[in-house]
Design an enzyme around this catalytic site. Structure first.
Site, PDB file in Angstrom:
ATOM      1  N   LYS A  97       0.854  -1.195   0.000  1.00 35.94           N
ATOM      2  CA  LYS A  97       0.000   0.000   0.000  1.00 35.94           C
ATOM      3  C   LYS A  97       0.879   1.229   0.000  1.00 35.94           C
ATOM      4  CE  LYS A  97      -4.517   0.822   0.321  1.00 35.94           C
ATOM      5  NZ  LYS A  97      -5.616  -0.112   0.008  1.00 35.94           N
TER       6      LYS A  97
HETATM    7  N1  GLU Z   1      -7.346   0.062  -3.388  1.00 34.93           N
HETATM    8  C1  GLU Z   1      -8.069  -1.141  -3.675  1.00 34.93           C
HETATM    9  C2  GLU Z   1      -8.132  -2.036  -2.456  1.00 34.93           C
HETATM   10  O1  GLU Z   1      -7.981  -1.577  -1.352  1.00 34.93           O
HETATM   11  C3  GLU Z   1      -7.536  -1.853  -4.916  1.00 34.93           C
HETATM   12  C4  GLU Z   1      -6.116  -2.285  -4.834  1.00 34.93           C
HETATM   13  C5  GLU Z   1      -5.582  -2.846  -6.150  1.00 34.93           C
HETATM   14  O2  GLU Z   1      -6.325  -2.941  -7.098  1.00 34.93           O
HETATM   15  O3  GLU Z   1      -4.406  -3.176  -6.169  1.00 34.93           O
HETATM   16  O4  GLU Z   1      -8.414  -3.204  -2.532  1.00 34.93           O
END
Ligand code: GLU
Length: 409
Positions: A97
């Site tokens: 993240k």
């Molecule tokens: N931000 C989204 C999540 O929390 C998508 C993450 C992604 O597609 O890598 O799942």
């Protein structure tokens, strides 16, 4: 919160202490400074983070959020949930993240582009199609992904679309990616209603959040004839016991207006705390983490909570909700449609072969419904909450991978 959730599940499943220790730490975090020459000629310094929680089952995967109050700890928790989410869906990906401490509404387009490109340059060495693949999250969008893709590609001297997902379709994005989290929520909710003998059409729904996730699930349900009796954005929410006109509220939002300024005599304005406490059948928190906590959990009156956001319910609240008999569909299952289609986008980019929308939605539905059934069946069989069942399935897969690979050196 993420660590405590792992503690709770570890106890429940008798998890090896070594594995627990391993999963409660992140592999690496990078903290970067982002100097930006603002439009007024002044230099401003921003801070950004990229965290890899785990690359045991594949490259890191997870979004980047832009928000003034992002912290490293928050990003670590969010990266941990990504590992658990990808493992639950059995995608060959790990968890990561990113976050930048900035209020993007304060930035001009030029400043937003600069901050994105400089942040990308700072984390360049720890991202890449086989290292870590960012994506959109809170306050980031396809245009921002396009700048990330371009910055990375310019530095490598060739186009590398697979470095990031959630891109515009014209440069290697996938059809169905923008609506994927909302579609996934719908597939899981529909499957849950079948198992619980509930007629989805006659349920009353409240949605907290009107961004990509909240807006899309509200739209899907509205189009299926389900009543959305309340919805909120950062400015507060609107309530009408007979249902809101989501189509017109979405137009209002897309014209950059806030819900509090929407003019309709039949709609009652409510604040953000009140939204969660409205009596309904299905509550969908689709905003930020820590929204349902020990101080308000007791006031929640619904049958089902479908977690569109990551980490909206604290472990203390979980216990209260369980005692009240509320079914909580956990984030790592409910909102996994986004990363699922991100995975489809990534493999399409690598193969330079693009799928049609029907295929995307069919494969998304298969994965979401099969995963839901696996979780639901385990929960029934062992008398567990859906969260604990989902965590057990996910952590067991990670445990197996750690055992097979061994601890280096
Ligand atoms: N931000 C989204 C999540 O929390 C998508 C993450 C992604 O597609 O890598 O799942």
């Amino acid at each position: 919160m993420a660590k405590r959730q792992i503690d709770i599940v570890a106890k429940e499943m008798g998890l090896d202490d070594n594995i627990k220790k391993y999963l409660q730490r992140v592999e690496r975090c990078l903290i970067v400074s982002i100097p930006i020459l603002m439009d007024n000629g002044k230099l401003e310094m921003f801070e950004g983070y990229r965290v890899h929680h785990s690359t045991i089952r594949g490259p890191g995967k997870g979004g980047i959020r832009y928000a003034p109050n992002v912290t490293l700890d928050e990003v670590k928790a969010l990266a941990t949930w990504m590992t658990l989410k990808c493992s639950l869906l059995n995608l060959p990906l790990g968890g990561a993240k990113g976050g930048v401490c900035v209020d993007p509404t304060r930035l001009s387009r030029t400043e937003l582009e600069k901050i994105t490109r400089r942040f990308t340059s700072e984390i360049l060495n720890i991202i890449g199609p086989d290292i870590d693949i960012p994506a959109p999250d809170v306050n980031t969008n396809p245009q921002i992904m396009a700048w990330i893709m371009d910055t990375y590609s310019m530095n490598k001297g060739r186009s590398i679309p697979g470095v990031v997902t959630g891109k515009p379709i014209e440069i290697g994005g996938s059809v169905g990616r923008e609506s994927a989290t909302g579609m996934g929520l719908y597939y899981v909710l529909d499957a849950l209603c079948s198992r619980e003998n509930l007629d989805l059409k006659s349920q009353k729904v409240v949605v907290q959040g009107f961004g990509n996730v909240g807006g899309t699930i509200a739209k899907i349900l509205f189009e299926k004839g389900v009543k959305i009796i309340a919805i909120s954005d950062i400015s507060g929410g609107l309530y009408n016991k007979d249902g809101l006109d989501i189509k017109s509220l979405l137009e209002w939002r897309d014209n950059k207006h806030l819900l509090k300024d929407y003019d309709n005599d039949n709609y009652v304005y409510i604040n953000n705390d009140e939204v969660l406490e409205i009596k309904c059948d299905i509550l969908i928190p689709a905003a930020l983490e820590n929204q349902i906590h020990k101080a308000n959990a007791d006031n929640i009156e619904c049958k089902i909570i479908l977690e569109g956001a990551n980490g909206p319910t604290t472990p203390e609240a979980d216990e209260i909700l369980q005692n009240k008999g509320i079914i909580v569909v956990p984030d790592i299952l409910a909102n996994a449609g986004g990363v699922c289609v991100s995975y489809f986008e990534y493999i399409q980019d690598i193969h330079s072969y693009f799928w049609k929308l029907d295929r995307i939605n069919q494969e998304l539905k298969n994965i979401m419904v099969n995963t839901f059934e696996e979780v639901y069946n385990l929960a029934i069989e062992k008398n567990l909450t859906l969260r604990i069942a989902a965590y057990i399935i996910s952590i067991s897969r990670l445990e197996k991978a750690i055992e097979l690979r061994g601890i280096f050196p």
